[in-house]
Scaffold this active site. Structure first.
Site, short mmCIF file in Angstrom:
data_model
loop_
_atom_site.label_atom_id
_atom_site.label_comp_id
_atom_site.label_asym_id
_atom_site.label_seq_id
_atom_site.Cartn_x
_atom_site.Cartn_y
_atom_site.Cartn_z
N GLU A 120 9.21 -3.18 67.66
CA GLU A 120 9.73 -4.03 66.59
C GLU A 120 11.19 -3.62 66.39
O GLU A 120 12.11 -4.22 66.93
CB GLU A 120 8.93 -3.85 65.31
CG GLU A 120 9.46 -4.67 64.13
CD GLU A 120 8.83 -4.28 62.80
OE1 GLU A 120 9.01 -5.04 61.84
OE2 GLU A 120 8.19 -3.22 62.70
N HIS A 141 -1.07 -6.46 56.73
CA HIS A 141 -1.24 -5.25 55.92
C HIS A 141 -1.72 -5.70 54.55
O HIS A 141 -1.00 -6.41 53.84
CB HIS A 141 0.08 -4.50 55.81
CG HIS A 141 0.63 -4.05 57.12
ND1 HIS A 141 0.37 -2.82 57.67
CD2 HIS A 141 1.42 -4.70 58.02
CE1 HIS A 141 0.98 -2.72 58.85
NE2 HIS A 141 1.61 -3.85 59.08
N HIS A 180 1.84 -0.23 66.09
CA HIS A 180 3.13 -0.92 66.00
C HIS A 180 4.07 -0.31 67.04
O HIS A 180 4.21 0.91 67.12
CB HIS A 180 3.75 -0.72 64.61
CG HIS A 180 3.10 -1.51 63.53
ND1 HIS A 180 1.74 -1.55 63.33
CD2 HIS A 180 3.64 -2.31 62.55
CE1 HIS A 180 1.47 -2.32 62.28
NE2 HIS A 180 2.61 -2.80 61.80
N ASP A 215 1.91 -10.33 58.80
CA ASP A 215 2.41 -8.98 58.54
C ASP A 215 2.26 -8.61 57.07
O ASP A 215 1.23 -8.12 56.65
CB ASP A 215 3.86 -8.86 59.02
CG ASP A 215 4.29 -7.41 59.26
OD1 ASP A 215 3.45 -6.50 59.13
OD2 ASP A 215 5.47 -7.19 59.58
N ASP A 216 3.31 -8.82 56.27
CA ASP A 216 3.30 -8.53 54.83
C ASP A 216 3.73 -9.80 54.10
O ASP A 216 4.86 -9.91 53.61
CB ASP A 216 4.26 -7.38 54.51
CG ASP A 216 3.87 -6.09 55.22
OD1 ASP A 216 2.99 -5.38 54.70
OD2 ASP A 216 4.44 -5.81 56.29
N HIS A 273 -2.79 -9.13 62.37
CA HIS A 273 -1.71 -8.21 61.94
C HIS A 273 -1.31 -8.60 60.53
O HIS A 273 -0.37 -9.36 60.31
CB HIS A 273 -0.51 -8.33 62.90
CG HIS A 273 0.59 -7.34 62.63
ND1 HIS A 273 1.48 -6.94 63.61
CD2 HIS A 273 0.97 -6.69 61.51
CE1 HIS A 273 2.34 -6.08 63.10
NE2 HIS A 273 2.05 -5.93 61.82
#
Length: 345
Positions: free
Chosen positions: A206, A25, A203, A284-285, A23
């Protein structure tokens, strides 16, 4: 009984054990320094005075406040070489974190809306996967994500644009603003992707409720849930996820940064693990949320003292189990994981 209780330097083990990241991006790995370098290369003027001014703007209060600056950062990506350079910057960090496999999310609509051809995006990223395999021995794959704040018709159009490059991506996902964009909005396009033999992830849970996780399973027929931390609110769903071994790609520092769990000590990860769910840790980011994969591992284990070496082994093993790879590859990684734990004894 903890079979790894004899391991004393847990932080060192967390750093060096082999692991997969499921996961991340790729647009969320754009560090401010690279944003400015690409802006200069492409003749783009940014509204920030410099790297530190841009970094100071990373003060998010929720998912949408993050997405606003995330899309602004992506504006510097115009050419195939830009996407290649962005992905290679991630892979260099992945090698340092002892990542053996990474499944990268990418958001083509973020780029095609700016007039960038989808082939430019995919070719640049795919070339980086090949280079990372050659240079670092890291295997990788691409997962095309649909932006859920846009329409399903837009998602269908994006899918059609991507199909000439079908050999370059293994699956599709669903990201962006969860609130007000439930899974059922994309049921038809996911059904089409399933017909095409693509892996399906989304997703859910969340910022959205646990019911979104259930709907992603029942209506989209996904194989993995990205985030999924709100599953803790539904005991029946927890039992289903544990029984079916549906992976959750949890992103602790992201959850903290976006105020899902403002205090990492309150995070549900340890409870999810204890309930037998196939939980993984991911970044994630990372350029926006304060750290790449090892930083997420270290911060989570520091915040949740009930996590021990046996949990580290389980999380890494789960990342292999949840990867879209063949059984032989998974077995090889598990052997490497065992060797890392033996060395730590």
């Amino acid at each position: 009984m903890d079979r790894f209780a004899h391991i004393t330097d847990l932080p060192a083990l967390l750093r060096t054990m082999p692991k997969a990241e499921l996961h991340v991006h790729i647009e969320g790995t754009l560090e401010p320094e690279l944003i400015f370098a690409l802006a200069e290369r492409n003749g783009i003027t940014l509204k920030y005075d410099g790297v530190e001014a841009l970094r100071a703007a990373y003060a998010f209060t929720d998912l949408q406040s993050f997405l606003d600056i995330y899309y602004a950062g992506a504006s510097v990506l115009l050419k195939e070489e830009d996407f290649f350079d962005m992905a290679m910057a991630y892979f260099r960090r992945a090698a340092d974190d002892h990542i053996v496999h990474a499944e990268l999310f990418f958001d083509p609509q973020t780029h095609t809306a700016r007039g960038v051809d989808i082939g430019v995006v995919i070719r640049g990223l795919s070339r980086a996967l090949d280079t990372a395999r050659q240079d670092f021995g890291i295997s990788g794959a691409l997962i095309l994500c649909f932006l859920r704040h846009l329409s399903e018709e837009d998602a269908f159009a994006t899918l059609e644009q991507a199909l000439p490059y079908r050999q370059h991506f293994i699956g599709v996902g669903l990201d962006s603003s969860e609130q007000g964009n439930p899974p059922e909005k994309f049921a038809r396009v996911f059904a089409r992707c399933r017909e095409l033999g693509l892996h399906l992830v989304a997703h859910a849970g969340e910022e959205g409720p646990a019911s979104y996780v259930r709907d992603a399973l029942d209506l989209l027929h996904v194989e993995r849930i990205d985030h999924g931390v709100r599953s803790i609110d539904d005991a029946d769903l927890m039992h289903r996820l544990a029984t079916k071994r549906v992976p959750l790609t949890v992103c602790p520092l992201s959850n903290q940064k976006l105020q899902v769990y403002p205090d990492l000590r309150d995070h549900s990860l340890a409870k999810l693990l204890a309930a037998g769910l196939c939980v993984t840790i991911n970044s994630d980011d990372p350029a926006y949320f304060g750290g790449y994969l090892n930083t997420n591992f270290l911060a989570t284990f520091e915040a949740l003292p009930e996590l021990r070496a046996n949990h580290a082994w389980q999380l890494a093993a789960n990342s292999f189990e949840a990867s879209f790879v063949d059984a032989a590859t998974r077995t090889r990684w598990l052997a490497q994981l065992g060797e890392a734990f033996d060395r730590a004894a």
